[in-house]
Design an enzyme around this catalytic site. Sequence first.
Site, PDB file in Angstrom:
ATOM      1  N   ARG A 286      -8.145  -5.372  13.445  1.00 38.74           N
ATOM      2  CA  ARG A 286      -7.622  -4.266  14.236  1.00 38.74           C
ATOM      3  C   ARG A 286      -8.657  -3.156  14.193  1.00 38.74           C
ATOM      4  O   ARG A 286      -9.369  -2.969  13.211  1.00 38.74           O
ATOM      5  CB  ARG A 286      -6.304  -3.740  13.657  1.00 38.74           C
ATOM      6  CG  ARG A 286      -5.150  -4.643  13.860  1.00 38.74           C
ATOM      7  CD  ARG A 286      -4.837  -4.910  15.314  1.00 38.74           C
ATOM      8  NE  ARG A 286      -4.187  -3.795  15.980  1.00 38.74           N
ATOM      9  CZ  ARG A 286      -4.262  -3.574  17.289  1.00 38.74           C
ATOM     10  NH1 ARG A 286      -4.974  -4.384  18.052  1.00 38.74           N
ATOM     11  NH2 ARG A 286      -3.637  -2.562  17.838  1.00 38.74           N
TER      12      ARG A 286
ATOM     13  N   GLU B 258      -5.221   9.356  16.992  1.00 37.84           N
ATOM     14  CA  GLU B 258      -5.704   8.025  16.573  1.00 37.84           C
ATOM     15  C   GLU B 258      -4.923   6.935  17.298  1.00 37.84           C
ATOM     16  O   GLU B 258      -3.701   6.871  17.196  1.00 37.84           O
ATOM     17  CB  GLU B 258      -5.523   7.894  15.053  1.00 37.84           C
ATOM     18  CG  GLU B 258      -5.878   6.527  14.519  1.00 37.84           C
ATOM     19  CD  GLU B 258      -5.737   6.440  13.007  1.00 37.84           C
ATOM     20  OE1 GLU B 258      -6.063   7.410  12.288  1.00 37.84           O
ATOM     21  OE2 GLU B 258      -5.285   5.380  12.532  1.00 37.84           O
TER      22      GLU B 258
ATOM     23  N   ARG C 146       9.212   6.618  -3.447  1.00 40.29           N
ATOM     24  CA  ARG C 146       9.507   7.473  -4.609  1.00 40.29           C
ATOM     25  C   ARG C 146      10.907   8.024  -4.581  1.00 40.29           C
ATOM     26  O   ARG C 146      11.387   8.393  -3.523  1.00 40.29           O
ATOM     27  CB  ARG C 146       8.573   8.671  -4.603  1.00 40.29           C
ATOM     28  CG  ARG C 146       7.214   8.276  -5.004  1.00 40.29           C
ATOM     29  CD  ARG C 146       6.333   9.494  -5.056  1.00 40.29           C
ATOM     30  NE  ARG C 146       4.996   9.013  -4.865  1.00 40.29           N
ATOM     31  CZ  ARG C 146       4.082   9.591  -4.131  1.00 40.29           C
ATOM     32  NH1 ARG C 146       4.360  10.734  -3.559  1.00 40.29           N
ATOM     33  NH2 ARG C 146       2.912   9.048  -3.997  1.00 40.29           N
TER      34      ARG C 146
ATOM     35  N   ARG D  51       0.829  -1.215   0.000  1.00 41.80           N
ATOM     36  CA  ARG D  51       0.000   0.000   0.000  1.00 41.80           C
ATOM     37  C   ARG D  51       0.863   1.264   0.000  1.00 41.80           C
ATOM     38  O   ARG D  51       0.388   2.337  -0.315  1.00 41.80           O
ATOM     39  CB  ARG D  51      -0.886   0.041   1.255  1.00 41.80           C
ATOM     40  CG  ARG D  51      -2.057  -0.885   1.239  1.00 41.80           C
ATOM     41  CD  ARG D  51      -2.851  -0.738   2.523  1.00 41.80           C
ATOM     42  NE  ARG D  51      -3.482   0.560   2.691  1.00 41.80           N
ATOM     43  CZ  ARG D  51      -4.643   0.913   2.181  1.00 41.80           C
ATOM     44  NH1 ARG D  51      -5.311   0.059   1.451  1.00 41.80           N
ATOM     45  NH2 ARG D  51      -5.143   2.109   2.403  1.00 41.80           N
TER      46      ARG D  51
ATOM     47  N   ARG E 296      -1.331   8.544  14.707  1.00 41.79           N
ATOM     48  CA  ARG E 296      -1.457   9.744  13.873  1.00 41.79           C
ATOM     49  C   ARG E 296      -2.170  10.831  14.648  1.00 41.79           C
ATOM     50  O   ARG E 296      -2.955  10.535  15.554  1.00 41.79           O
ATOM     51  CB  ARG E 296      -2.324   9.487  12.629  1.00 41.79           C
ATOM     52  CG  ARG E 296      -1.982   8.270  11.857  1.00 41.79           C
ATOM     53  CD  ARG E 296      -2.702   8.279  10.518  1.00 41.79           C
ATOM     54  NE  ARG E 296      -3.695   7.227  10.441  1.00 41.79           N
ATOM     55  CZ  ARG E 296      -3.950   6.515   9.345  1.00 41.79           C
ATOM     56  NH1 ARG E 296      -3.315   6.758   8.224  1.00 41.79           N
ATOM     57  NH2 ARG E 296      -4.869   5.572   9.354  1.00 41.79           N
TER      58      ARG E 296
ATOM     59  N   TYR F   1      -9.187  -5.247   2.732  1.00 46.37           N
ATOM     60  CA  TYR F   1      -8.672  -3.901   3.005  1.00 46.37           C
ATOM     61  C   TYR F   1      -9.042  -3.005   1.820  1.00 46.37           C
ATOM     62  O   TYR F   1      -8.180  -2.595   1.054  1.00 46.37           O
ATOM     63  CB  TYR F   1      -7.147  -4.012   3.167  1.00 46.37           C
ATOM     64  CG  TYR F   1      -6.458  -2.890   3.901  1.00 46.37           C
ATOM     65  CD1 TYR F   1      -6.976  -1.604   3.954  1.00 46.37           C
ATOM     66  CD2 TYR F   1      -5.246  -3.116   4.545  1.00 46.37           C
ATOM     67  CE1 TYR F   1      -6.313  -0.603   4.629  1.00 46.37           C
ATOM     68  CE2 TYR F   1      -4.579  -2.123   5.225  1.00 46.37           C
ATOM     69  CZ  TYR F   1      -5.115  -0.862   5.252  1.00 46.37           C
ATOM     70  OH  TYR F   1      -4.445   0.134   5.912  1.00 46.37           O
TER      71      TYR F   1
ATOM     72  N   ASP G  67     -10.299   0.292  -0.227  1.00 46.40           N
ATOM     73  CA  ASP G  67     -10.486   1.741  -0.181  1.00 46.40           C
ATOM     74  C   ASP G  67     -11.917   2.021  -0.624  1.00 46.40           C
ATOM     75  O   ASP G  67     -12.595   1.140  -1.168  1.00 46.40           O
ATOM     76  CB  ASP G  67      -9.496   2.426  -1.126  1.00 46.40           C
ATOM     77  CG  ASP G  67      -8.077   2.396  -0.572  1.00 46.40           C
ATOM     78  OD1 ASP G  67      -7.925   2.438   0.665  1.00 46.40           O
ATOM     79  OD2 ASP G  67      -7.124   2.306  -1.372  1.00 46.40           O
TER      80      ASP G  67
HETATM   81  N1  UDP Z   1       2.758   2.418   7.591  1.00 42.22           N
HETATM   82  C1  UDP Z   1       3.916   2.652   8.306  1.00 42.22           C
HETATM   83  N2  UDP Z   1       4.300   3.942   8.539  1.00 42.22           N
HETATM   84  C2  UDP Z   1       3.585   4.998   8.102  1.00 42.22           C
HETATM   85  C3  UDP Z   1       2.413   4.763   7.370  1.00 42.22           C
HETATM   86  C4  UDP Z   1       2.010   3.456   7.143  1.00 42.22           C
HETATM   87  O1  UDP Z   1       4.566   1.729   8.737  1.00 42.22           O
HETATM   88  O2  UDP Z   1       4.005   6.156   8.352  1.00 42.22           O
HETATM   89  C5  UDP Z   1       2.359   1.007   7.323  1.00 42.22           C
HETATM   90  C6  UDP Z   1       1.468   0.431   8.423  1.00 42.22           C
HETATM   91  O3  UDP Z   1       1.739  -0.939   8.560  1.00 42.22           O
HETATM   92  C7  UDP Z   1       0.079   0.662   7.849  1.00 42.22           C
HETATM   93  C8  UDP Z   1       0.299   0.384   6.367  1.00 42.22           C
HETATM   94  O4  UDP Z   1       1.602   0.902   6.126  1.00 42.22           O
HETATM   95  O5  UDP Z   1      -0.868  -0.189   8.416  1.00 42.22           O
HETATM   96  C9  UDP Z   1      -0.725   0.999   5.438  1.00 42.22           C
HETATM   97  O6  UDP Z   1      -0.747   2.390   5.648  1.00 42.22           O
HETATM   98  P1  UDP Z   1      -1.925   3.341   5.152  1.00 42.22           P
HETATM   99  O7  UDP Z   1      -1.524   4.731   5.488  1.00 42.22           O
HETATM  100  O8  UDP Z   1      -2.284   2.979   3.763  1.00 42.22           O
HETATM  101  O9  UDP Z   1      -3.090   2.894   6.158  1.00 42.22           O
HETATM  102  P2  UDP Z   1      -4.587   3.431   6.294  1.00 42.22           P
HETATM  103  O10 UDP Z   1      -4.629   4.843   5.843  1.00 42.22           O
HETATM  104  O11 UDP Z   1      -5.431   2.502   5.472  1.00 42.22           O
HETATM  105  O12 UDP Z   1      -4.830   3.295   7.750  1.00 42.22           O
END
Ligand code: UDP
Length: 374
Positions: free
Chosen positions: A252, A307, A178, A174, A283, A353, A355
């Site tokens: 989760r 969060e 870059r 996911r 976050r 999972y 979107d």
């Molecule tokens: N992840 C991470 N660090 C970050 C952001 C994401 O390790 O700063 C990992 C983490 O395991 C997370 C996964 O990448 O569950 C997917 O992140 P995404 O931001 O896509 O999650 P969502 O927005 O769906 O909660």
Amino acid sequence: MTDYLIVGLGFYGCVLAERIANVLNKKVLIIDQRDHIGGNCFSKVDRETGIEYHVYGTHIFHTSNLKVWEYINKFTEFNNYRHQVLSKHKKKIYQMPINLETINSLFNKNFSPKEASAFLKKITKKYKRNSYKNFEDKAKSQIGDKLYSAFIKNYTKKQWKKDPKFLPSSIFNRLPIRLSYNEDYYEQTQWQGIPKNGYTDIFRNLLKNKNIKVALNKKYSLNFKIRPKYLTIYTGALDKLLDYKFGKLDWRSLNFKKKIVNVKDYQGTSVINYPDLNKKYTRIHEPKHLHPEREVFKKEKTLIIEEYPSNNINEPYYPINDEKNRNLHRKYKEYLNKRKKFAFGGRLADYAYYDMDMTISAALKKFEKIKSEL
Ligand code: UDP
């Protein structure tokens, strides 16, 4: 008597309700155990600040699927918001997803894209394999140990409460990596934005048809007294519906803590990630930034939302998509597939999972199937 019974007022259920009511001109009863429409996309306005926030975490609508984009635009307009994410590691802010700025800041370098590529190649060499069985192996093979330990390892541990060695590599997919300074989170995606009037307004518009009856605070079970003429479409978790007869699926969940701060702008952006273990939250959201076009953006007050990952299985968010759970989910699916006049789908029922755009796309496809079988 209703023609269709839909259980769950999230995108999957509401898109199907809209299509069935408008295109097939059939009657739909749609119910939810919660006291609001919109499922986990529900948004509402905070009374004290006037700021609209996403109750179940920041949702950015993004898609490259033309069908989905055209469809959803019939029910809302989007603003020009472009998502950007930052990550605070050891008192310093870095850009996410990992890009040239992140790499140069962490290693204190000024690599060009070509130099960064050669550098990554060097630091990942010892982790390269033909295939990757888990999250950690996959991550290290792409970004090496230092970037992984700084931004990914502990965030993932907090989020999933599991050692990343026991998580599927697909979750890492996911995250884009870059070698440019482009910090647009959804760079590869064609369209994105936040609904101008909020998410809940989309759902109100989807449900605006006299063929659709909405009932909130209504729990569904397999002996539910209302039997529809054609089909029941269930969008909740399958294990719960069957009283966990084959065992519990792992999920989760998240908890959110709201705070009001008396400054115009608390963090300068809508989401900052906290990948270190010294903070329990993963976050901080500042929803004001999702709507810079709104008057309330200029006010000397802001809302922030921390969060926290949690184990609360009553509010499932993320499926733990490992082999054990996938096999268990298959068992439930096979069992329920035998049930007459019964269908299921969406993020919870599919244990996927998804979107938002994937959920809408799945619902539109399901509708075509329903239509062809009528
Ligand atoms: N992840 C991470 N660090 C970050 C952001 C994401 O390790 O700063 C990992 C983490 O395991 C997370 C996964 O990448 O569950 C997917 O992140 P995404 O931001 O896509 O999650 P969502 O927005 O769906 O909660």
